[in-house]
Design a protein around this motif. Structure first.
Motif, mmCIF file in Angstrom:
data_model
loop_
_atom_site.group_PDB
_atom_site.id
_atom_site.type_symbol
_atom_site.label_atom_id
_atom_site.label_comp_id
_atom_site.label_asym_id
_atom_site.label_seq_id
_atom_site.Cartn_x
_atom_site.Cartn_y
_atom_site.Cartn_z
ATOM 1 N N GLY A 205 0.876 -1.172 0.080
ATOM 2 C CA GLY A 205 -0.138 -0.014 -0.034
ATOM 3 C C GLY A 205 0.804 1.227 -0.004
ATOM 4 N N GLY A 206 1.753 1.108 0.682
ATOM 5 C CA GLY A 206 2.841 2.248 0.693
ATOM 6 C C GLY A 206 3.551 2.589 -0.720
ATOM 7 N N LEU A 207 3.805 1.502 -1.129
ATOM 8 C CA LEU A 207 4.489 1.568 -2.429
ATOM 9 C C LEU A 207 3.612 2.335 -3.737
ATOM 10 C CD1 LEU A 207 6.332 -1.761 -2.800
ATOM 11 C CD2 LEU A 207 7.358 0.347 -2.544
ATOM 12 N N GLU A 208 2.324 1.849 -3.515
ATOM 13 C CA GLU A 208 1.238 2.276 -4.481
ATOM 14 C C GLU A 208 0.644 3.878 -3.973
ATOM 15 O OE1 GLU A 208 -1.499 -0.756 -4.989
ATOM 16 O OE2 GLU A 208 -0.200 -2.212 -5.869
ATOM 17 N N SER A 209 0.986 4.086 -3.026
ATOM 18 C CA SER A 209 0.420 5.519 -2.456
ATOM 19 C C SER A 209 1.227 6.700 -3.109
ATOM 20 C CB SER A 209 0.455 5.719 -0.937
ATOM 21 O OG SER A 209 -0.379 4.558 -0.407
ATOM 22 N N ASN A 210 0.374 7.603 -3.508
ATOM 23 C CA ASN A 210 1.065 8.917 -4.107
ATOM 24 C C ASN A 210 1.280 10.190 -2.824
ATOM 25 O OD1 ASN A 210 1.414 11.279 -5.416
ATOM 26 N ND2 ASN A 210 0.344 10.537 -7.285
ATOM 27 N N LEU A 211 2.473 10.054 -2.538
ATOM 28 C CA LEU A 211 2.758 11.103 -1.240
ATOM 29 C C LEU A 211 2.314 12.412 -1.490
ATOM 30 C CD1 LEU A 211 5.979 9.976 0.075
ATOM 31 C CD2 LEU A 211 3.720 9.431 0.944
ATOM 32 N N ALA A 212 2.310 12.849 -3.173
ATOM 33 C CA ALA A 212 1.894 14.313 -3.214
ATOM 34 C C ALA A 212 0.374 14.373 -2.878
ATOM 35 C CB ALA A 212 2.326 14.519 -4.812
ATOM 36 N N LEU A 213 -0.406 13.509 -3.464
ATOM 37 C CA LEU A 213 -1.817 13.321 -3.150
ATOM 38 C C LEU A 213 -2.173 13.444 -1.788
ATOM 39 C CD1 LEU A 213 -3.400 11.055 -5.877
ATOM 40 C CD2 LEU A 213 -3.856 13.654 -5.677
ATOM 41 N N LEU A 214 -1.445 12.688 -1.080
ATOM 42 C CA LEU A 214 -1.857 12.567 0.495
ATOM 43 C C LEU A 214 -1.386 13.871 1.241
ATOM 44 C CD1 LEU A 214 0.006 9.178 1.597
ATOM 45 C CD2 LEU A 214 -2.544 9.432 1.274
ATOM 46 N N ARG A 215 -0.249 14.552 0.750
ATOM 47 C CA ARG A 215 -0.137 16.084 1.209
ATOM 48 C C ARG A 215 -1.137 16.985 0.679
ATOM 49 N NH1 ARG A 215 5.362 14.390 -0.274
ATOM 50 N NH2 ARG A 215 6.668 14.193 1.396
ATOM 51 N N LYS A 216 -1.573 16.876 -0.485
ATOM 52 C CA LYS A 216 -2.824 17.801 -1.268
ATOM 53 C C LYS A 216 -3.782 17.681 -0.351
ATOM 54 C CE LYS A 216 -4.628 18.814 -5.564
ATOM 55 N NZ LYS A 216 -4.924 18.555 -6.833
ATOM 56 N N TYR A 217 -4.508 16.338 -0.007
ATOM 57 C CA TYR A 217 -5.697 16.138 0.720
ATOM 58 C C TYR A 217 -5.386 16.131 1.987
ATOM 59 C CZ TYR A 217 -7.229 15.965 -4.256
ATOM 60 O OH TYR A 217 -7.296 16.488 -5.325
ATOM 61 N N LEU A 218 -4.438 16.367 2.728
ATOM 62 C CA LEU A 218 -4.046 16.163 4.143
ATOM 63 C C LEU A 218 -5.048 17.004 4.800
ATOM 64 C CD1 LEU A 218 -2.122 15.014 6.354
ATOM 65 C CD2 LEU A 218 -0.935 17.255 6.131
ATOM 66 N N ARG A 219 -5.536 18.152 4.758
ATOM 67 C CA ARG A 219 -6.512 18.828 5.516
ATOM 68 C C ARG A 219 -7.611 18.051 5.770
ATOM 69 N NH1 ARG A 219 -7.161 25.205 4.825
ATOM 70 N NH2 ARG A 219 -4.789 25.014 5.333
ATOM 71 N N PRO A 220 -8.392 17.747 4.409
ATOM 72 C CA PRO A 220 -9.786 17.023 4.630
ATOM 73 C C PRO A 220 -9.466 15.511 5.459
ATOM 74 C CG PRO A 220 -8.977 17.227 2.262
ATOM 75 C CD PRO A 220 -8.113 17.993 3.142
ATOM 76 N N ALA A 221 -8.367 14.972 5.061
ATOM 77 C CA ALA A 221 -7.850 13.873 5.521
ATOM 78 C C ALA A 221 -8.104 13.989 7.461
ATOM 79 C CB ALA A 221 -6.746 13.204 5.166
ATOM 80 N N ILE A 222 -7.387 14.849 7.741
ATOM 81 C CA ILE A 222 -7.214 15.305 9.347
ATOM 82 C C ILE A 222 -8.740 15.347 9.843
ATOM 83 C CG2 ILE A 222 -6.483 16.679 10.953
ATOM 84 C CD1 ILE A 222 -3.935 16.901 9.447
ATOM 85 N N VAL A 223 -9.535 16.264 9.189
ATOM 86 C CA VAL A 223 -10.912 16.755 9.490
ATOM 87 C C VAL A 223 -11.857 15.224 9.760
ATOM 88 C CG1 VAL A 223 -12.935 17.738 8.888
ATOM 89 C CG2 VAL A 223 -10.873 18.942 8.470
ATOM 90 N N VAL A 224 -11.592 14.301 8.550
ATOM 91 C CA VAL A 224 -12.340 13.189 8.644
ATOM 92 C C VAL A 224 -11.851 12.237 9.857
ATOM 93 C CG1 VAL A 224 -12.679 11.084 7.294
ATOM 94 C CG2 VAL A 224 -12.705 13.034 6.221
ATOM 95 N N ALA A 225 -10.551 12.329 9.970
ATOM 96 C CA ALA A 225 -10.024 11.497 11.080
ATOM 97 C C ALA A 225 -10.424 12.043 12.371
ATOM 98 C CB ALA A 225 -8.435 11.551 11.110
#
Length: 214
Positions: free
Chosen positions: A82-102
């Motif tokens: 999962g880490g190999l296939e993850s796009n870190l740029a996308l994770l950083r881009k959508y970090l704010r909504p991800a934290i809100v959801v968390a």
């Protein structure tokens, strides 16, 4: 007689383990293929196989030390993929909504379980502890489902994966604090308060140092 018992008669623990592992691999592969054919994630069928052949229903296979070790290795490999296939740029881009959801994913179970525990006469501290436990998210299951739907590199996938990771980080921190609080309940001293604060600082420091380099 259980599956372990039959293979145990043939040659001991290792034969027992190999037989159980082969059976699990065959059944989970078939179940995963069937689930994919009908349009649902393969992990659903694999979990159902564990429920059916495990102690919950048929009790054909019991979790021993070897199976437990291999299951942990499997989770590590799944998370690595999962880490190999993850796009870190996308994770950083959508970090704010991800934290809100968390955060919502942590707060909602805590309040819901807190309300439910009132019916069973749990103390406030016990209810909050149970709520924190229920707030934990299975990142490995989320990764597997997103992989099946080829959604790891999408906006929704990045948000879900980021929220799952953030949820687990928040949950680990809160769980550590709750364990410390419950462990020192009734022995309230300045030393116990200092210990709780120190644990909180250590958790924040650990994730603060590791995440930027992940």
């Amino acid at each position: 007689m259980s599956f372990q018992g039959i293979f145990g008669l043939l040659g001991g623990g290792y034969v027992n383990f190999i037989g159980a592992l082969c059976l699990l691999l065959i059944l989970t592969t078939l179940a995963g293929h069937l689930c994919n054919r009908i349009g649902i994630p393969a992990v659903i069928g694999q979990i159902m196989v564990g429920i059916v052949v495990g102690p919950a229903i048929l009790n054909l296979i019991k979790l021993d030390s070897l199976l437990n070790l291999f299951s942990q290795i499997g989770v590590i490999i799944l998370m690595f993929i999962g880490g190999l296939e993850s796009n870190l740029a996308l994770l950083r881009k959508y970090l704010r909504p991800a934290i809100v959801v968390a955060i919502v994913g942590v707060i909602f179970p805590v309040f819901l379980i807190r309300a439910a525990c009132n019916m069973f006469s749990f103390s406030v501290l016990e209810a909050i502890f149970i709520g924190v436990v229920f707030s934990a998210t299975s990142v490995s299951i989320s990764v597997e489902v997103l992989r099946d739907y080829h959604a790891l590199d999408t906006k929704a996938g990045a948000t879900i994966l980021g929220a799952a990771v953030a949820d687990d980080i928040i949950g680990v921190i809160l769980l550590s604090i709750m364990i410390s609080v419950m462990g020192t309940q009734g022995i309230q001293t300045s030393q116990s308060s200092t210990s709780i604060v120190l644990i909180f600082i250590e958790q924040i420091g650990f994730f603060g140092l590791t995440l930027p380099h992940g």
